[in-house]
Write a protein that holds these residues in place. Structure first.
Motif, PDB file in Angstrom:
ATOM      1  N   GLN A   1      -0.837  10.087   8.372  1.00 27.74           N
ATOM      2  CA  GLN A   1      -1.754  11.131   7.993  1.00 27.74           C
ATOM      3  C   GLN A   1      -2.408  11.762   9.408  1.00 27.74           C
ATOM      4  O   GLN A   1      -2.463  13.071   9.610  1.00 27.74           O
ATOM      5  CB  GLN A   1      -3.004  10.605   7.300  1.00 27.74           C
ATOM      6  CG  GLN A   1      -2.901  10.695   5.754  1.00 27.74           C
ATOM      7  CD  GLN A   1      -1.684   9.709   5.277  1.00 27.74           C
ATOM      8  OE1 GLN A   1      -1.812   8.557   5.809  1.00 27.74           O
ATOM      9  NE2 GLN A   1      -0.673  10.213   4.643  1.00 27.74           N
TER      10      GLN A   1
ATOM     11  N   ARG B   1      -7.066   1.746  -0.001  1.00 32.54           N
ATOM     12  CA  ARG B   1      -7.183   0.830   0.964  1.00 32.54           C
ATOM     13  C   ARG B   1      -8.638  -0.036   0.703  1.00 32.54           C
ATOM     14  O   ARG B   1      -8.542  -1.252   0.651  1.00 32.54           O
ATOM     15  CB  ARG B   1      -7.248   1.295   2.570  1.00 32.54           C
ATOM     16  CG  ARG B   1      -7.079   0.016   3.453  1.00 32.54           C
ATOM     17  CD  ARG B   1      -6.436   0.687   4.675  1.00 32.54           C
ATOM     18  NE  ARG B   1      -5.041   1.125   4.330  1.00 32.54           N
ATOM     19  CZ  ARG B   1      -4.808   2.362   4.942  1.00 32.54           C
ATOM     20  NH1 ARG B   1      -5.268   3.232   5.397  1.00 32.54           N
ATOM     21  NH2 ARG B   1      -3.372   2.667   4.323  1.00 32.54           N
TER      22      ARG B   1
ATOM     23  N   LEU C   1       1.742   9.629  -4.349  1.00 32.80           N
ATOM     24  CA  LEU C   1       3.320   9.552  -4.162  1.00 32.80           C
ATOM     25  C   LEU C   1       3.902  10.642  -5.167  1.00 32.80           C
ATOM     26  O   LEU C   1       5.208  11.069  -4.815  1.00 32.80           O
ATOM     27  CB  LEU C   1       3.887   8.219  -4.382  1.00 32.80           C
ATOM     28  CG  LEU C   1       3.120   7.018  -3.417  1.00 32.80           C
ATOM     29  CD1 LEU C   1       4.306   6.002  -3.487  1.00 32.80           C
ATOM     30  CD2 LEU C   1       3.326   7.566  -1.917  1.00 32.80           C
TER      31      LEU C   1
ATOM     32  N   GLU D   1       0.852  -1.042   0.098  1.00 32.91           N
ATOM     33  CA  GLU D   1       0.026   0.049   0.062  1.00 32.91           C
ATOM     34  C   GLU D   1       0.824   1.186  -0.022  1.00 32.91           C
ATOM     35  O   GLU D   1       1.961   1.342   0.514  1.00 32.91           O
ATOM     36  CB  GLU D   1      -0.814  -0.195   1.113  1.00 32.91           C
ATOM     37  CG  GLU D   1      -1.945  -0.846   1.163  1.00 32.91           C
ATOM     38  CD  GLU D   1      -3.301  -0.630   2.137  1.00 32.91           C
ATOM     39  OE1 GLU D   1      -2.965   0.254   2.785  1.00 32.91           O
ATOM     40  OE2 GLU D   1      -4.272  -1.373   1.749  1.00 32.91           O
ATOM     41  N   PRO D   2       0.447   2.499  -0.675  1.00 29.91           N
ATOM     42  CA  PRO D   2      -0.668   2.297  -1.179  1.00 29.91           C
ATOM     43  C   PRO D   2      -0.820   1.561  -2.554  1.00 29.91           C
ATOM     44  O   PRO D   2       0.385   1.674  -3.213  1.00 29.91           O
ATOM     45  CB  PRO D   2      -0.962   3.839  -1.602  1.00 29.91           C
ATOM     46  CG  PRO D   2       0.509   4.352  -1.377  1.00 29.91           C
ATOM     47  CD  PRO D   2       1.389   3.670  -0.578  1.00 29.91           C
TER      48      PRO D   2
ATOM     49  N   SER E   1      -1.414   4.892   7.754  1.00 25.76           N
ATOM     50  CA  SER E   1      -2.423   6.442   7.648  1.00 25.76           C
ATOM     51  C   SER E   1      -2.448   6.698   8.980  1.00 25.76           C
ATOM     52  O   SER E   1      -2.432   8.052   9.339  1.00 25.76           O
ATOM     53  CB  SER E   1      -3.828   5.906   7.236  1.00 25.76           C
ATOM     54  OG  SER E   1      -3.886   5.651   5.966  1.00 25.76           O
TER      55      SER E   1
ATOM     56  N   PHE F   1      -5.962   7.705   0.443  1.00 25.73           N
ATOM     57  CA  PHE F   1      -5.278   6.756   1.162  1.00 25.73           C
ATOM     58  C   PHE F   1      -6.351   5.587   1.390  1.00 25.73           C
ATOM     59  O   PHE F   1      -6.292   4.319   1.134  1.00 25.73           O
ATOM     60  CB  PHE F   1      -4.300   6.839   2.103  1.00 25.73           C
ATOM     61  CG  PHE F   1      -2.958   7.122   1.784  1.00 25.73           C
ATOM     62  CD1 PHE F   1      -2.029   6.326   1.253  1.00 25.73           C
ATOM     63  CD2 PHE F   1      -2.821   8.468   2.294  1.00 25.73           C
ATOM     64  CE1 PHE F   1      -0.804   6.643   1.183  1.00 25.73           C
ATOM     65  CE2 PHE F   1      -1.268   9.047   1.882  1.00 25.73           C
ATOM     66  CZ  PHE F   1      -0.372   7.948   1.139  1.00 25.73           C
TER      67      PHE F   1
ATOM     68  N   ARG G   1      -2.452   5.498  -6.058  1.00 21.77           N
ATOM     69  CA  ARG G   1      -0.879   5.402  -5.457  1.00 21.77           C
ATOM     70  C   ARG G   1      -0.150   6.540  -6.322  1.00 21.77           C
ATOM     71  O   ARG G   1       0.549   7.337  -5.610  1.00 21.77           O
ATOM     72  CB  ARG G   1      -0.097   4.156  -5.721  1.00 21.77           C
ATOM     73  CG  ARG G   1       1.300   4.133  -5.318  1.00 21.77           C
ATOM     74  CD  ARG G   1       1.979   2.762  -5.644  1.00 21.77           C
ATOM     75  NE  ARG G   1       3.390   2.892  -5.222  1.00 21.77           N
ATOM     76  CZ  ARG G   1       4.162   2.617  -4.208  1.00 21.77           C
ATOM     77  NH1 ARG G   1       3.485   2.330  -3.310  1.00 21.77           N
ATOM     78  NH2 ARG G   1       5.200   2.875  -4.130  1.00 21.77           N
TER      79      ARG G   1
ATOM     80  N   TYR H   1       6.763  11.564   0.561  1.00 21.73           N
ATOM     81  CA  TYR H   1       6.965  11.568   1.941  1.00 21.73           C
ATOM     82  C   TYR H   1       8.642  11.353   2.587  1.00 21.73           C
ATOM     83  O   TYR H   1       8.713  11.767   3.496  1.00 21.73           O
ATOM     84  CB  TYR H   1       6.444  10.231   2.464  1.00 21.73           C
ATOM     85  CG  TYR H   1       4.735  10.545   2.370  1.00 21.73           C
ATOM     86  CD1 TYR H   1       4.121  11.409   3.305  1.00 21.73           C
ATOM     87  CD2 TYR H   1       4.079  10.117   1.420  1.00 21.73           C
ATOM     88  CE1 TYR H   1       2.686  11.722   3.076  1.00 21.73           C
ATOM     89  CE2 TYR H   1       2.886  10.287   1.185  1.00 21.73           C
ATOM     90  CZ  TYR H   1       2.045  11.319   2.225  1.00 21.73           C
ATOM     91  OH  TYR H   1       0.721  11.557   1.807  1.00 21.73           O
TER      92      TYR H   1
END
Ligand code: TYD
Length: 226
Positions: free
Chosen positions: A107, A76, A56, A41-42, A103, A72, A52, A162
């Motif tokens: 997040q 999922r 990203l 994931e994602p 997450s 996300f 995804r 990220y």
């Protein structure tokens, strides 16, 4: 849901070695004749892989963390219903590179979204499909980022949305994963990932063996075709 499979998620910061360890575990279990599904994931299903990409490459970043958290969760949900649930129903061992705890950490904790909001999203996204075991690969953020940077792929493509954040943020995430392990000791196991890959793989194999023995079920690849 009749669920005879085994669902294991792998969590941790950047460069913790999740993909290497998942690959090794999949080989070990596959060699024993088990039906193993490796996913991530994602992503992990065609719909989730499309999302995804948006997440990203940073295309959703401008619309805020709430929007990203919803994306996300959407990814999922698709992944769970299209891939994970069917695999567990036929008795497979599912090894998933990141799942709902990412997450909560990325997040929720470092994205500053309220825990209630994140938990409400998770309930919809996972729809009852919670990992039987979550293996948290723990490594000091600086060491993990160094590893991530030296990876061939990262070096060629540059850091993703990220990876490029500050060291302090990565340390906060490390602590947040460890907090989840403390709060949910039945589901989570923390593995020291600042060691060589063989040592880590041996520890993970032991953790998984414990789960395979008592449950029985039909996880053999051959059984799933009957
Ligand atoms: P990926 O390239 O799969 O890297 P990694 O090896 O770190 O897993 O990138 C996934 C990135 O998405 C990673 O930085 C963590 C982030 N992420 C979230 O922020 N929330 C989530 O729910 C998930 C699953 C991932």
């Amino acid at each position: 849901m009749s669920r005879s499979g085994l669902f294991i998620s792998f969590e941790g910061g950047e460069g913790a070695g999740k993909s290497t360890q998942i690959r090794r575990l999949a080989e070990t279990l596959g060699a024993r004749g088990l039906d193993v599904v490796v996913t991530r994931e994602p992503g992990g299903s065609p719909g989730a892989e499309a999302v995804r990409h948006v997440l990203l490459n940073g295309a959703a970043e401008a619309y805020g963390t709430r929007m990203e958290a919803l994306l996300f969760a959407a990814a999922r949900s698709d992944h769970v219903e299209q891939v994970i649930r069917p695999a567990l129903e036929r008795g497979a061992v599912v090894l998933c590179d990141r799942f709902m705890d990412s997450s909560r950490v990325y997040q929720g904790v470092t994205g500053n979204l309220a825990p209630d909001f994140i938990e409400a999203l998770q309930r919809v996204a996972v729809n009852g499909v919670v990992p039987d075991r979550t293996i948290i690969l723990d490594i000091p953020a600086e060491q993990g980022l160094e590893r991530a940077r030296s990876r061939g792929q990262a070096a060629a493509e540059g850091p993703d949305r990220y990876e490029k954040e500050r060291l302090e943020t990565h340390e906060k995430r490390r602590d947040a994963f460890l907090d989840i392990a403390i709060r949910e000791p039945e589901r989570c196991r923390v593995v020291n990932a600042a060691r060589n890959a063989d040592q880590i793989a041996a520890e993970i194999e032991k953790l998984v063996d414990v789960l395979l023995k008592p449950k029985g079920g039909s996880r053999r690849a051959a059984d799933s075709n009957r």
